[in-house]
Design an enzyme around this catalytic site. Sequence first.
Site, mmCIF file in Angstrom:
data_model
loop_
_atom_site.group_PDB
_atom_site.id
_atom_site.type_symbol
_atom_site.label_atom_id
_atom_site.label_comp_id
_atom_site.label_asym_id
_atom_site.label_seq_id
_atom_site.Cartn_x
_atom_site.Cartn_y
_atom_site.Cartn_z
ATOM 1 N N CYS A 2 32.593 81.418 34.378
ATOM 2 C CA CYS A 2 33.109 82.773 34.562
ATOM 3 C C CYS A 2 34.594 82.689 34.878
ATOM 4 O O CYS A 2 35.082 81.676 35.369
ATOM 5 C CB CYS A 2 32.407 83.541 35.662
ATOM 6 S SG CYS A 2 30.637 83.612 35.524
ATOM 7 N N ARG A 27 35.816 79.878 29.904
ATOM 8 C CA ARG A 27 34.980 79.649 31.081
ATOM 9 C C ARG A 27 33.668 80.427 31.018
ATOM 10 O O ARG A 27 32.801 80.262 31.886
ATOM 11 C CB ARG A 27 35.737 80.044 32.342
ATOM 12 C CG ARG A 27 36.965 79.182 32.575
ATOM 13 C CD ARG A 27 37.633 79.585 33.843
ATOM 14 N NE ARG A 27 36.835 79.241 34.991
ATOM 15 C CZ ARG A 27 37.154 78.303 35.863
ATOM 16 N NH1 ARG A 27 38.245 77.623 35.718
ATOM 17 N NH2 ARG A 27 36.384 78.050 36.891
ATOM 18 N N TRP A 75 29.660 84.083 32.408
ATOM 19 C CA TRP A 75 28.654 83.134 31.912
ATOM 20 C C TRP A 75 27.412 83.402 32.747
ATOM 21 O O TRP A 75 27.389 83.136 33.945
ATOM 22 C CB TRP A 75 29.154 81.698 32.096
ATOM 23 C CG TRP A 75 28.249 80.670 31.498
ATOM 24 C CD1 TRP A 75 28.252 80.239 30.208
ATOM 25 C CD2 TRP A 75 27.215 79.923 32.170
ATOM 26 N NE1 TRP A 75 27.277 79.280 30.032
ATOM 27 C CE2 TRP A 75 26.627 79.071 31.215
ATOM 28 C CE3 TRP A 75 26.729 79.907 33.468
ATOM 29 C CZ2 TRP A 75 25.587 78.201 31.521
ATOM 30 C CZ3 TRP A 75 25.689 79.047 33.776
ATOM 31 C CH2 TRP A 75 25.127 78.197 32.813
ATOM 32 N N ASN A 100 32.547 84.670 40.784
ATOM 33 C CA ASN A 100 32.141 83.428 40.113
ATOM 34 C C ASN A 100 31.251 82.670 41.082
ATOM 35 O O ASN A 100 31.557 82.616 42.270
ATOM 36 C CB ASN A 100 33.349 82.529 39.823
ATOM 37 C CG ASN A 100 34.226 83.083 38.730
ATOM 38 O OD1 ASN A 100 33.899 84.091 38.112
ATOM 39 N ND2 ASN A 100 35.351 82.426 38.492
ATOM 40 N N GLY A 101 30.227 82.007 40.573
ATOM 41 C CA GLY A 101 29.353 81.216 41.457
ATOM 42 C C GLY A 101 27.976 81.834 41.544
ATOM 43 O O GLY A 101 27.596 82.671 40.717
ATOM 44 N N GLU A 483 28.679 59.944 23.128
ATOM 45 C CA GLU A 483 29.680 61.013 23.114
ATOM 46 C C GLU A 483 29.695 61.718 21.744
ATOM 47 O O GLU A 483 29.804 62.943 21.668
ATOM 48 C CB GLU A 483 31.062 60.433 23.472
ATOM 49 C CG GLU A 483 32.227 61.388 23.389
ATOM 50 C CD GLU A 483 32.100 62.632 24.276
ATOM 51 O OE1 GLU A 483 31.208 62.691 25.136
ATOM 52 O OE2 GLU A 483 32.904 63.550 24.080
ATOM 53 N N LYS A 487 28.945 65.708 21.113
ATOM 54 C CA LYS A 487 29.822 66.634 20.379
ATOM 55 C C LYS A 487 29.041 67.322 19.269
ATOM 56 O O LYS A 487 29.162 68.518 19.061
ATOM 57 C CB LYS A 487 31.006 65.893 19.741
ATOM 58 C CG LYS A 487 32.148 65.447 20.614
ATOM 59 C CD LYS A 487 32.881 66.492 21.360
ATOM 60 C CE LYS A 487 32.205 66.747 22.670
ATOM 61 N NZ LYS A 487 32.711 66.063 23.830
ATOM 62 N N GLU A 490 26.561 69.880 20.636
ATOM 63 C CA GLU A 490 27.225 70.944 21.388
ATOM 64 C C GLU A 490 27.835 72.015 20.471
ATOM 65 O O GLU A 490 27.736 73.200 20.765
ATOM 66 C CB GLU A 490 28.324 70.290 22.235
ATOM 67 C CG GLU A 490 29.004 71.204 23.215
ATOM 68 C CD GLU A 490 30.004 70.455 24.094
ATOM 69 O OE1 GLU A 490 30.429 69.345 23.721
ATOM 70 O OE2 GLU A 490 30.354 70.984 25.147
ATOM 71 N N HIS A 506 12.490 49.785 19.048
ATOM 72 C CA HIS A 506 11.551 50.027 20.153
ATOM 73 C C HIS A 506 11.057 51.467 20.159
ATOM 74 O O HIS A 506 10.623 51.967 21.197
ATOM 75 C CB HIS A 506 12.210 49.653 21.485
ATOM 76 C CG HIS A 506 12.603 48.205 21.537
ATOM 77 N ND1 HIS A 506 11.677 47.196 21.630
ATOM 78 C CD2 HIS A 506 13.815 47.598 21.456
ATOM 79 C CE1 HIS A 506 12.298 46.025 21.623
ATOM 80 N NE2 HIS A 506 13.602 46.241 21.508
ATOM 81 N N LYS A 605 33.143 76.183 29.829
ATOM 82 C CA LYS A 605 33.996 75.005 29.965
ATOM 83 C C LYS A 605 33.844 74.336 31.324
ATOM 84 O O LYS A 605 33.695 73.134 31.432
ATOM 85 C CB LYS A 605 35.447 75.441 29.750
ATOM 86 C CG LYS A 605 36.454 74.314 29.793
ATOM 87 C CD LYS A 605 36.312 73.443 28.589
ATOM 88 C CE LYS A 605 37.255 72.261 28.590
ATOM 89 N NZ LYS A 605 36.826 71.241 27.640
HETATM 90 O O1 M6R Z 1 35.230 69.223 33.764
HETATM 91 P P1 M6R Z 1 34.307 68.045 33.689
HETATM 92 O O2 M6R Z 1 34.880 66.891 32.965
HETATM 93 O O3 M6R Z 1 33.794 67.650 35.056
HETATM 94 O O4 M6R Z 1 33.072 68.579 32.872
HETATM 95 C C1 M6R Z 1 31.922 67.829 32.710
HETATM 96 C C2 M6R Z 1 31.072 68.360 31.573
HETATM 97 O O5 M6R Z 1 30.634 69.657 31.855
HETATM 98 C C3 M6R Z 1 31.821 68.371 30.236
HETATM 99 O O6 M6R Z 1 32.355 67.136 29.939
HETATM 100 C C4 M6R Z 1 30.881 68.799 29.102
HETATM 101 O O7 M6R Z 1 29.894 67.848 28.918
HETATM 102 C C5 M6R Z 1 31.685 69.009 27.816
HETATM 103 N N1 M6R Z 1 31.605 70.385 27.413
HETATM 104 C C6 M6R Z 1 31.216 68.189 26.684
HETATM 105 O O8 M6R Z 1 32.017 68.370 25.557
#
Ligand code: M6R
Length: 610
Positions: A2, A27, A75, A100-101, A483, A487, A490, A506, A605
């Site tokens: 948010c 956010r 969010w 927020n929160g 990673e 990506k 996501e 396995h 984010k």
């Molecule tokens: O701000 P941070 O690096 O602590 O965030 C951690 C994860 O939320 C962040 O890396 C998330 O996995 C990404 N959106 C992945 O692309």
Amino acid sequence: MCGIVGAVAQRDVADILVEGLRRLEYRGYDSAGIAIVNSEGALTRVRRLGKVQALEEALNTQFVAGGTGIAHTRWATHGEPSEINAHPHVSCETIAVVHNGIIENYRVIRDALIQKGYLFESATDTEVIAHLIHDLLKADISLREAVQLASQQLEGAYGMAIMDKRQPDRIVVARSGSPLVIGYGLGENFVASDQLALLPVTRRFAFLEEGDIAEITRHRVQVFDREGQPVERAISESNASHDSGDKGPYKHFMAKEIYEQPMALQRTMEGRIQSGHVLDDVFGTGSADLLAHVEHIQIVACGTSYNAGMVSRYWFEALADLSCNVEIASEFRYRKSFVPRNSLLVTLSQSGETADTLAALRLAKEMGYMSSLTICNVEGSSLVRESDMAYMMKAGPEIGVASTKAFTVQLTALMMLVVAIGRHRGLSDEKQQQIISGLLALPAKITQTLMLDKEIEQLAEDFSDKQHSLFLGRGSQYPIALEGALKMKEISYIHAEAYAAGELKHGPLALIDAEMPIIVVAPNNELLEKLKSNVEEVRARGGLLYVFADKDANFKSDDTMKVMDLPHVDELLAPIVYTVPTQLLAYHVALIRGTDVDQPRNLAKSVTVE
Ligand code: M6R
């Protein structure tokens, strides 16, 4: 998660707030809303389901004037994304709140307020704040005092901004577990959950501390601590670029950020490396002495940052002869774990506000770690302020929800940490110099790798109709496979899994067929031959392979395998370079599938809730 923006000015603030929301949209983007009070005390609220764009369109037809306002991009946590659940929430057409929160005890408070006759229109936890403050204001107290009393009843996390139309000249804000920054202007003042939102209107910022409450008027900002005592919070000048919230010539922030990597890596090393050595104290004042005594590293992080930590484990153990454990923050914080002697806790975070990582740091402080270091991209963030030492990544703002440049910069910083510790643990001068010259060569290697963009775009066509994919790597490339898979899922919504290639037989080998593309990261290292055997196991079962390989690795394209040659790179640093084609692949697949690349569904984010 948010975004909050608020302003108290003589001019109309709607445009400032909407521009702030646009900059904060990464956010959260389920819904957006704004509430403005004019000098006569008229309160107007406009909310829309969906993105800030929808709110902007609504404001084009409904002119909202006034100099005091708060705005929010959401969010969803409690209550589905809908206009009725969108912030600001209002009590008795008088009090407006953005938050927020998560308020964990909202049910109890809501029941008590319902008994008092308050009617709730939304399913959110936030609405209780509005009614609670309205109720408290029935006593003869100021808005600031009411917020203070309300805060004492709220359990959970909040950053919030509150207006009372009966006092149209002020906003009161409070921070506990969710960041807020005050922006100082000339005859006008602002608040936001991220300074990025306010860069078009000011460069002077003060970060609120945990428990702070601030009263903001046009000419004055008064900050009070948890006990209600007036306190000063240092004002600093930001040199962040005004344009950092713009896409420039790129279609998406993600593309811009992928292409910014050579510069971002250069910036993170600048002034921190000299004559083949990492300079003393780049990890914080006195860090050189402290690092000399470290005997164990515990890395804690989430998501992409966790994957960066996983890569560095290979480096710490092989180069610095140091045991290293890496754990997902949400697991670490709820597990009783053993702390070896002289352990350093390292948190990795782009945002510096990830709730689980922050909680892990706070827990670690009670567990006997010798010190804590954060590698972080956001100045003034909670992790930076609460850690003993901080290494600022200098990647520049990362707006795309999918983390790209933050990952490669984190890896660069981690390798510098390996060298800084390793030199006390037998890492020879020669080896240090070899690593440093490899690091310095990275921007050029990444630039070369980015030239594969067009080829990868074509490759991406093959993925457009697929439902699943598998990423394979070995050794320090296994986390790169993790990673790459993160990506892909996501932003393209294709189910993607990553395996250490040796683990295929396995179980996961059972999944292989022509409908399951397999992406392999294959630099020319000591595990290459082993990896080739794993590739053959897949080919023998009809799998379709996409191999990102060192040009000397001798993979040949044919009907079942497409090979993309990468520049030759020092094998230690290959994980950093091999990340880039997986980012480009996910990006192009997402483009073809027409997903929302920068703001993928259900995500945000900065994950400031548990
Ligand atoms: O701000 P941070 O690096 O602590 O965030 C951690 C994860 O939320 C962040 O890396 C998330 O996995 C990404 N959106 C992945 O692309």
